[in-house]
Design an enzyme around this catalytic site. Structure first.
Site: not given
Length: 551
Positions: A109, A141, A214-216, A233, A236, A266-267, A269
């Site tokens: 993502h 992911d 931003g940690n993703s 994910a 929190a 290829g999405i 989503g």
């Protein structure tokens, strides 16, 4: 400055998930104080301290050296959000190098659908690198990218079993800040549920090392710098954070190394569902060019309602969608049904087969289900035809109306420490929402825009005048103060400063809520350049509000 106002409320649909995406185009920074309160202004051009030098290929063997192999990734492209429509922007996430040639792991993502990837290594903001997407998995992911160049420091996987109580560290670049962060925790659950609205992983690692937007895609590492998992994910509110463990990640990444996509059409989503349950599906925010989805005729903004004649996202997750792909294979023909909102058309066709065709048209549904709960920077809605649009920060705490052309946006929690006039220090977190035609121009004070922030901790400063005084050093060297005046409307009271700068006029408003003066303080900076911007000032003044709990 006085104006009437109405409080704006908005919730018509909900996403059935408490987990949130972490990729984010976010911003925070600091500068030194010169007034009653040392108010450090968020600065998009901030450079990180202690930048890591990239030398020869080195296997990281210590926690201190993990930084040298962790990268910040900026994905630039055009995306479509179910609430806000089409927007162009740049989101930032994290990744980590696993091979000295420049192979790096991140989240799907973070990168899928991007037109351009820029990478910074080890917190060194002085040099950016281009990167190419090698392979992705939208269901796991995960993604593998190849950074230009070679001879990079790299990480290797933790070889022992992952057990509850294992000391771990989350490394990355949260909140879009170029400064590297490292948070400490332990593994709190070895196998937590991995179903979410944007991925379907059998199980993931639950831990308590704080991660933020931003940690993703960043690494969860052991005390000796080995990769334990890939952060993706957060919940929190319950102090629960999640990473894709090596058991799930390594087999997928090994296939990536051969250029093989895994469980993907290829999405980029996510599963969405209306609050009454009558509409659900997989929302397509962007598409990889040349992918099976692209060749079938899927477009960003489509809602995939069924795959192989089975309905999708009834439980608010990607599980049904991914189970079908894993059963049928992503290279085989898959029957697909799509709802296209802009044209109010229903389409049918096949992935890896017959292209989509319209089977019916006409009023289908007024609005798509929105992707609330996504902590990527909120993006502009389509507007109401009057030239303005309502925008919200990612937590739905802040709201205001801005011109539809101010569609370069970001939203984040601004965390900082200010030195007060009495020498004491104030730690705070503020919800922050920024919109402009160009964020770069706004931050350079060469173009219009608005930055709206509010914090409960700012009440410790003393009041709105002290807050306003504390911002003066942001402007005094480059601008001339024209006036200070009182601000009041039906909901807020405060004061404003009017600054005349080289390219723009800047109005800075500090206010508190009349109904509960000690609840929080809010700060609004508005850059003005044209006559239309002065109209925008009136609209923003009439509509900015705090409608939910602040962080």
């Amino acid at each position: 400055m006085s104006t009437s106002r109405t409080t704006i409320y908005r919730t018509i649909f909900v996403i059935l998930t408490a987990l949130v995406l972490l990729s984010c185009s976010l911003l925070s920074d600091s500068s030194e104080s010169s007034s009653d309160v040392a108010a450090d202004e968020p600065d998009a051009a901030a450079e990180a301290d202690d930048s890591a030098a990239v030398s020869g290929p080195t296997l990281v063997t210590t926690l201190a050296d993990v930084k040298s192999a962790v990268v910040q990734i900026e994905a630039q492209g055009t995306f479509v959000d179910p609430e806000f429509g089409e927007y162009s922007g740049a989101g930032r996430g994290t990744g980590f190098i696993i091979d000295p040639s420049g192979l790096a792991v991140t989240n799907n993502h973070v990168v899928t659908g991007a037109a351009l990837l820029k990478v910074w290594i080890g917190g060194d903001t002085g040099k950016s690198y281009n990167a190419q997407i090698i392979a992705v998995s939208e269901c796991s992911d995960l993604a593998l990218i190849d950074i230009e160049g070679g001879g990079f420091p790299y990480l290797e996987w933790y070889s022992d079993p992952i057990q509850v109580g294992l000391e771990i560290y989350a490394a990355g670049f949260p909140l879009g800040d170029p400064e590297y962060t490292l948070t400490k925790g332990i593994v709190s659950k070895e196998q937590a549920g991995g179903e979410s609205s944007w991925a379907s992983v059998n199980h993931v690692i639950e831990h308590d090392a704080t991660i933020n937007p931003g940690n993703s895609g960043g690494p969860l590492v052991s005390a000796d710098g080995k990769i334990v998992g890939v952060n993706y994910a957060t919940y929190a509110e319950a102090n629960q954070y999640f990473a894709i463990g090596q058991e799930a990640a390594i087999p997928v990444i090994e296939q990536f190394k051969n250029g093989q996509n895994v469980d993907t059409v290829g999405i980029n989503g996510m599963a969405v569902q209306s609050d009454d349950g009558t509409l659900a599906g997989i929302w397509v925010s962007s598409i990889k060019s040349g992918s099976a989805a692209d060749e079938a005729g899927l477009e960003a903004g489509d809602l995939i309602t069924s795959l192989e004649s089975l309905p999708l996202a009834a439980d608010g997750t990607m599980s049904a969608y991914c189970d079908i792909i894993r059963t049928q294979g992503d290279e085989n023909t898959l029957a697909v049904e799509v709802l296209r909102f802009p044209t109010q058309e229903l389409l049918e066709g096949q992935i890896n087969g017959r292209a989509l065709v319209v089977v019916s048209s006409g009023p289908v549904v007024n609005d798509p289900p929105p992707a609330s709960g996504d902590t990527t920077a909120d993006t502009p809605p389509t507007g109401d035809g009057a030239g303005y649009m309502e925008i919200y920060d990612y937590s739905d705490a802040l709201v205001m109306s801005v011109p539809e052309t101010w569609n370069d946006m970001e939203s984040f929690d601004w965390e900082n420490t200010w030195e007060l006039g009495n020498g004491s220090m104030l730690d705070f977190v503020a919800a922050d929402l920024v919109a402009a035609p160009s964020l770069d121009d706004f931050y350079d004070w060469t173009g219009p825009g608005v930055d709206f922030s509010a914090s409960r901790q700012w009440g410790d400063i003393g009041g709105y005048l002290q807050l306003l005084d504390g911002t003066e050093h942001w402007y005094i060297d480059d601008c001339e103060k024209d006036e200070r005046g009182e601000y009041e409307d039906e909901a807020f009271e405060g004061a404003y400063d009017w600054w005349i700068c080289e390219y723009v006029d800047i109005v800075v408003i500090a206010v508190r809520p009349i109904a509960d003066p000690t609840a929080y303080l809010a700060l609004i900076q508005i850059n003005l350049q044209t006559e239309a911007d002065y109209d925008a000032l009136d609209e923003i003044s009439a509509t900015f509000d705090v409608i939910n709990s602040l962080p």
